[in-house]
Design a protein around this motif. Structure first.
Motif, PDB file in Angstrom:
ATOM      1  N   VAL A 151       0.850  -1.202   0.000  1.00  0.00           N
ATOM      2  CA  VAL A 151       0.000   0.000   0.000  1.00  0.00           C
ATOM      3  C   VAL A 151       0.879   1.243   0.000  1.00  0.00           C
ATOM      4  O   VAL A 151       0.599   2.216  -0.715  1.00  0.00           O
ATOM      5  CB  VAL A 151      -0.952  -0.002   1.213  1.00  0.00           C
ATOM      6  CG1 VAL A 151      -1.736   1.313   1.276  1.00  0.00           C
ATOM      7  CG2 VAL A 151      -1.917  -1.178   1.135  1.00  0.00           C
ATOM      8  N   ALA A 152       1.955   1.238   0.792  1.00  0.00           N
ATOM      9  CA  ALA A 152       2.871   2.382   0.834  1.00  0.00           C
ATOM     10  C   ALA A 152       3.500   2.621  -0.536  1.00  0.00           C
ATOM     11  O   ALA A 152       3.623   3.769  -0.988  1.00  0.00           O
ATOM     12  CB  ALA A 152       3.954   2.154   1.885  1.00  0.00           C
ATOM     13  N   MET A 153       3.898   1.540  -1.202  1.00  0.00           N
ATOM     14  CA  MET A 153       4.507   1.666  -2.529  1.00  0.00           C
ATOM     15  C   MET A 153       3.518   2.236  -3.543  1.00  0.00           C
ATOM     16  O   MET A 153       3.834   3.168  -4.286  1.00  0.00           O
ATOM     17  CB  MET A 153       5.015   0.295  -2.986  1.00  0.00           C
ATOM     18  CG  MET A 153       5.652   0.280  -4.371  1.00  0.00           C
ATOM     19  SD  MET A 153       4.442  -0.031  -5.719  1.00  0.00           S
ATOM     20  CE  MET A 153       4.019  -1.747  -5.378  1.00  0.00           C
ATOM     21  N   VAL A 154       2.296   1.682  -3.548  1.00  0.00           N
ATOM     22  CA  VAL A 154       1.278   2.149  -4.493  1.00  0.00           C
ATOM     23  C   VAL A 154       0.913   3.600  -4.213  1.00  0.00           C
ATOM     24  O   VAL A 154       0.823   4.426  -5.133  1.00  0.00           O
ATOM     25  CB  VAL A 154       0.030   1.244  -4.427  1.00  0.00           C
ATOM     26  CG1 VAL A 154      -1.099   1.824  -5.272  1.00  0.00           C
ATOM     27  CG2 VAL A 154       0.364  -0.162  -4.906  1.00  0.00           C
ATOM     28  N   ALA A 155       0.700   3.940  -2.947  1.00  0.00           N
ATOM     29  CA  ALA A 155       0.353   5.320  -2.588  1.00  0.00           C
ATOM     30  C   ALA A 155       1.459   6.277  -2.992  1.00  0.00           C
ATOM     31  O   ALA A 155       1.193   7.395  -3.472  1.00  0.00           O
ATOM     32  CB  ALA A 155       0.084   5.421  -1.087  1.00  0.00           C
ATOM     33  N   GLY A 156       2.709   5.856  -2.807  1.00  0.00           N
ATOM     34  CA  GLY A 156       3.832   6.707  -3.191  1.00  0.00           C
ATOM     35  C   GLY A 156       3.876   6.989  -4.674  1.00  0.00           C
ATOM     36  O   GLY A 156       4.132   8.126  -5.098  1.00  0.00           O
ATOM     37  N   ARG A 157       3.587   5.976  -5.476  1.00  0.00           N
ATOM     38  CA  ARG A 157       3.601   6.167  -6.929  1.00  0.00           C
ATOM     39  C   ARG A 157       2.443   7.055  -7.389  1.00  0.00           C
ATOM     40  O   ARG A 157       2.607   7.908  -8.265  1.00  0.00           O
ATOM     41  CB  ARG A 157       3.543   4.812  -7.631  1.00  0.00           C
ATOM     42  CG  ARG A 157       4.812   3.989  -7.473  1.00  0.00           C
ATOM     43  CD  ARG A 157       4.793   2.772  -8.370  1.00  0.00           C
ATOM     44  NE  ARG A 157       5.978   1.947  -8.188  1.00  0.00           N
ATOM     45  CZ  ARG A 157       6.197   0.807  -8.820  1.00  0.00           C
ATOM     46  NH1 ARG A 157       5.295   0.362  -9.697  1.00  0.00           N
ATOM     47  NH2 ARG A 157       7.289   0.111  -8.602  1.00  0.00           N
ATOM     48  N   ILE A 158       1.270   6.848  -6.789  1.00  0.00           N
ATOM     49  CA  ILE A 158       0.126   7.696  -7.139  1.00  0.00           C
ATOM     50  C   ILE A 158       0.415   9.141  -6.751  1.00  0.00           C
ATOM     51  O   ILE A 158       0.179  10.076  -7.531  1.00  0.00           O
ATOM     52  CB  ILE A 158      -1.154   7.204  -6.436  1.00  0.00           C
ATOM     53  CG1 ILE A 158      -1.537   5.821  -6.940  1.00  0.00           C
ATOM     54  CG2 ILE A 158      -2.301   8.190  -6.665  1.00  0.00           C
ATOM     55  CD1 ILE A 158      -2.700   5.191  -6.171  1.00  0.00           C
ATOM     56  N   ALA A 159       0.933   9.337  -5.529  1.00  0.00           N
ATOM     57  CA  ALA A 159       1.223  10.690  -5.046  1.00  0.00           C
ATOM     58  C   ALA A 159       2.251  11.379  -5.913  1.00  0.00           C
ATOM     59  O   ALA A 159       2.139  12.572  -6.226  1.00  0.00           O
ATOM     60  CB  ALA A 159       1.695  10.634  -3.593  1.00  0.00           C
ATOM     61  N   ALA A 179       0.853   6.370   7.184  1.00  0.00           N
ATOM     62  CA  ALA A 179      -0.491   5.804   7.299  1.00  0.00           C
ATOM     63  C   ALA A 179      -0.529   4.392   6.714  1.00  0.00           C
ATOM     64  O   ALA A 179      -1.131   3.473   7.302  1.00  0.00           O
ATOM     65  CB  ALA A 179      -1.510   6.690   6.596  1.00  0.00           C
ATOM     66  N   ALA A 180       0.120   4.206   5.584  1.00  0.00           N
ATOM     67  CA  ALA A 180       0.145   2.882   4.955  1.00  0.00           C
ATOM     68  C   ALA A 180       0.841   1.859   5.848  1.00  0.00           C
ATOM     69  O   ALA A 180       0.370   0.727   6.010  1.00  0.00           O
ATOM     70  CB  ALA A 180       0.839   2.962   3.602  1.00  0.00           C
ATOM     71  N   GLN A 181       1.952   2.249   6.456  1.00  0.00           N
ATOM     72  CA  GLN A 181       2.693   1.321   7.307  1.00  0.00           C
ATOM     73  C   GLN A 181       1.923   0.953   8.577  1.00  0.00           C
ATOM     74  O   GLN A 181       2.066  -0.147   9.110  1.00  0.00           O
ATOM     75  CB  GLN A 181       4.038   1.921   7.681  1.00  0.00           C
ATOM     76  CG  GLN A 181       5.003   2.065   6.510  1.00  0.00           C
ATOM     77  CD  GLN A 181       6.354   2.554   6.963  1.00  0.00           C
ATOM     78  OE1 GLN A 181       7.044   1.895   7.726  1.00  0.00           O
ATOM     79  NE2 GLN A 181       6.735   3.734   6.519  1.00  0.00           N
TER      80      GLN A 181
END
Length: 213
Positions: free
Chosen positions: A62-70, A86-88
């Motif tokens: 989730v952290a990886m995906v959120a980072g790429r979207i952001a 938040a993801a972690q």
């Protein structure tokens, strides 16, 4: 432990000269280190209790995906830190659930799914006590639709982050299988996100996810 941390937030440190003469920057460094150790401790507890579930693997995805979207949406470093933390932390509340529930294979009943989703409140409490209210806000709203969040009057900044976080969590959940949910094919996953854009999901976050991932 959470009650003790809340007490510290409300009332500050003990009034015995503790911290007198300490450089504020040095103190903040110690606090940051303490928060990191709290996160590490919860991760170890999750891994020790339920190693076969891959809860921390899901959090990392989730952290990886959120980072790429952001990054695709031009979100700044500070808000990306909020998203990453938040993801972690968002699975930490799984420690509060009975083992037989989170070890269940196959589809959960609607009531069981609600119990699993209820762990977000515990995760949010951890984030609020040890980190920052904005991190807790993302976690406690992770299952709520975009239209619901808009009605709640979140700031535009937090609404954007909540949209990214929700899309990232759903994307990771349907892309990599979980004990109670099989992975979706790429076309099915894209249809899920696109059909919910503007209602269930933030349309800008959906577009960024499908473009960047």
């Amino acid at each position: 432990m959470l009650d003790w941390m809340r007490h510290r937030q409300l009332h500050g440190p003990p009034p015995h000269g503790v911290g007198d003469g300490v450089d504020p920057a040095e103190l903040e460094g110690h606090l940051h280190g303490a928060r990191s150790r709290i996160l590490d401790a919860f991760e170890l507890a999750l891994q020790a209790r339920e190693p076969q579930l891959g809860l921390m693997d899901h959090a990392a995805r989730v952290a990886m995906v959120a980072g790429r979207i952001a990054a695709s949406m031009g979100i700044g470093d500070g808000d990306r830190y909020i998203l990453n933390t938040a993801a972690q932390l968002h699975e930490m509340g799984m420690l509060s659930l009975p083992a037989d529930l989170i070890e269940r294979r196959g589809t959960l009943s609607p009531q069981e799914l609600q119990w699993v989703r209820g762990q977000a409140r515990v995760s949010a409490d951890i984030a609020r006590a040890a980190y920052h209210p904005r991190i807790a806000l993302l976690i406690e709203n992770q299952y709520r639709d975009h239209t619901e969040l808009r009605r709640d009057g979140l700031s535009e900044r937090d609404l954007v982050l909540a949209g990214i976080f929700r899309v990232a969590d759903v994307f990771a959940t349907v892309t990599w299988p979980r004990p109670y949910q099989a992975a979706m094919s790429a076309p099915t996953r894209s249809h899920l996100l696109q059909s919910g854009a503007g209602t269930r999901f933030d349309p800008l976050a959906v577009h960024a996810a499908l473009s960047a991932l």
